[in-house]
Scaffold this motif. Structure first.
Motif, short mmCIF file in Angstrom:
data_model
loop_
_atom_site.label_atom_id
_atom_site.label_comp_id
_atom_site.label_asym_id
_atom_site.label_seq_id
_atom_site.Cartn_x
_atom_site.Cartn_y
_atom_site.Cartn_z
N VAL A 182 0.83 -1.20 0.01
CA VAL A 182 -0.03 0.07 -0.10
C VAL A 182 0.94 1.18 0.18
CG1 VAL A 182 -1.71 1.06 1.26
CG2 VAL A 182 -1.85 -1.24 1.44
N VAL A 183 0.51 2.44 -0.67
CA VAL A 183 1.28 3.50 -0.75
C VAL A 183 0.59 4.36 0.26
CG1 VAL A 183 1.33 5.61 -2.09
CG2 VAL A 183 1.96 3.54 -3.12
N ALA A 184 1.28 5.12 1.05
CA ALA A 184 0.67 6.01 2.05
C ALA A 184 1.79 7.33 1.86
CB ALA A 184 1.17 5.61 3.48
N THR A 185 0.95 8.24 1.45
CA THR A 185 1.62 9.60 0.93
C THR A 185 0.75 10.97 1.38
OG1 THR A 185 2.92 10.59 -0.86
CG2 THR A 185 0.86 9.50 -1.48
N GLY A 186 1.42 11.91 1.25
CA GLY A 186 0.67 13.20 1.39
C GLY A 186 0.01 13.65 -0.08
N ARG A 187 0.59 12.96 -1.20
CA ARG A 187 0.36 13.21 -2.36
C ARG A 187 -1.07 12.99 -2.80
NH1 ARG A 187 4.60 14.47 -6.27
NH2 ARG A 187 6.69 14.45 -5.38
N HIS A 188 -1.47 13.53 -3.99
CA HIS A 188 -2.96 13.08 -4.48
C HIS A 188 -2.50 12.06 -5.39
CE1 HIS A 188 -6.65 13.43 -6.78
NE2 HIS A 188 -7.20 14.01 -5.69
N THR A 189 -3.65 11.00 -5.84
CA THR A 189 -3.61 10.10 -6.88
C THR A 189 -3.02 10.74 -8.20
OG1 THR A 189 -5.85 9.99 -7.07
CG2 THR A 189 -4.98 8.27 -5.64
N ILE A 190 -3.63 11.92 -8.40
CA ILE A 190 -3.13 12.48 -9.74
C ILE A 190 -1.80 12.68 -10.00
CG2 ILE A 190 -3.68 14.79 -11.17
CD1 ILE A 190 -6.43 14.67 -10.17
N GLU A 191 -1.08 13.13 -8.75
CA GLU A 191 0.38 13.34 -8.67
C GLU A 191 0.94 12.06 -9.01
OE1 GLU A 191 1.88 16.36 -5.80
OE2 GLU A 191 -0.06 15.66 -4.85
N LEU A 192 0.70 11.01 -8.31
CA LEU A 192 1.23 9.59 -8.57
C LEU A 192 1.24 9.43 -10.00
CD1 LEU A 192 -0.27 7.70 -5.61
CD2 LEU A 192 1.92 9.11 -5.77
N GLU A 193 0.46 9.77 -10.96
CA GLU A 193 0.26 9.14 -12.34
C GLU A 193 1.62 9.82 -13.10
OE1 GLU A 193 -3.49 10.37 -13.66
OE2 GLU A 193 -4.49 8.97 -12.33
N ALA A 194 2.02 11.01 -12.38
CA ALA A 194 3.32 11.59 -13.13
C ALA A 194 4.80 11.16 -12.46
CB ALA A 194 3.31 13.16 -12.81
N LEU A 195 4.53 10.28 -11.64
CA LEU A 195 5.85 9.62 -10.96
C LEU A 195 6.02 8.09 -11.54
CD1 LEU A 195 5.13 11.00 -7.37
CD2 LEU A 195 6.59 12.12 -9.12
N PRO A 196 7.44 7.88 -10.93
CA PRO A 196 7.92 6.53 -11.89
C PRO A 196 7.06 5.51 -10.79
CG PRO A 196 9.62 7.65 -10.72
CD PRO A 196 8.61 8.51 -10.77
N VAL A 197 6.37 5.60 -9.95
CA VAL A 197 5.43 4.46 -9.23
C VAL A 197 4.25 4.29 -10.09
CG1 VAL A 197 6.27 5.31 -6.68
CG2 VAL A 197 4.34 6.17 -7.76
#
Length: 74
Positions: free
Chosen positions: A43-58
């Motif tokens: 599970v990912v636990a982050t302060g980021r929004h899911t939209i931000e995760l789409e632009a990252l290597p994860v």
């Protein structure tokens, strides 16, 4: 005493994504695969929004769940 781990939670910045090169190390990818192979939820636990995760290597990694916006969205 036996420990039965059901899930492991990971932050993104500096944990999954290396500060050194901005990518996800192969060793981290392999560790995530091994956890999932053992039936442990990843599970990912982050302060980021899911939209931000789409632009990252994860974005290419398979996760079983997300806790984002510091827990505001699960």
């Amino acid at each position: 005493m036996e420990i039965n781990i059901k899930a492991v939670f990971f932050d993104v910045d500096g944990t999954l994504i290396s500060h050194k090169d901005g990518g996800v190390p192969e060793s981290t990818k392999e560790a995530l695969r091994l956890l999932k192979k053992r039936g442990i939820k990843v599970v990912v636990a982050t302060g980021r929004h899911t939209i931000e995760l789409e632009a990252l290597p994860v974005r290419d990694l398979e996760f079983d769940g997300y806790v984002v916006l510091n827990g505001q969205l699960c």
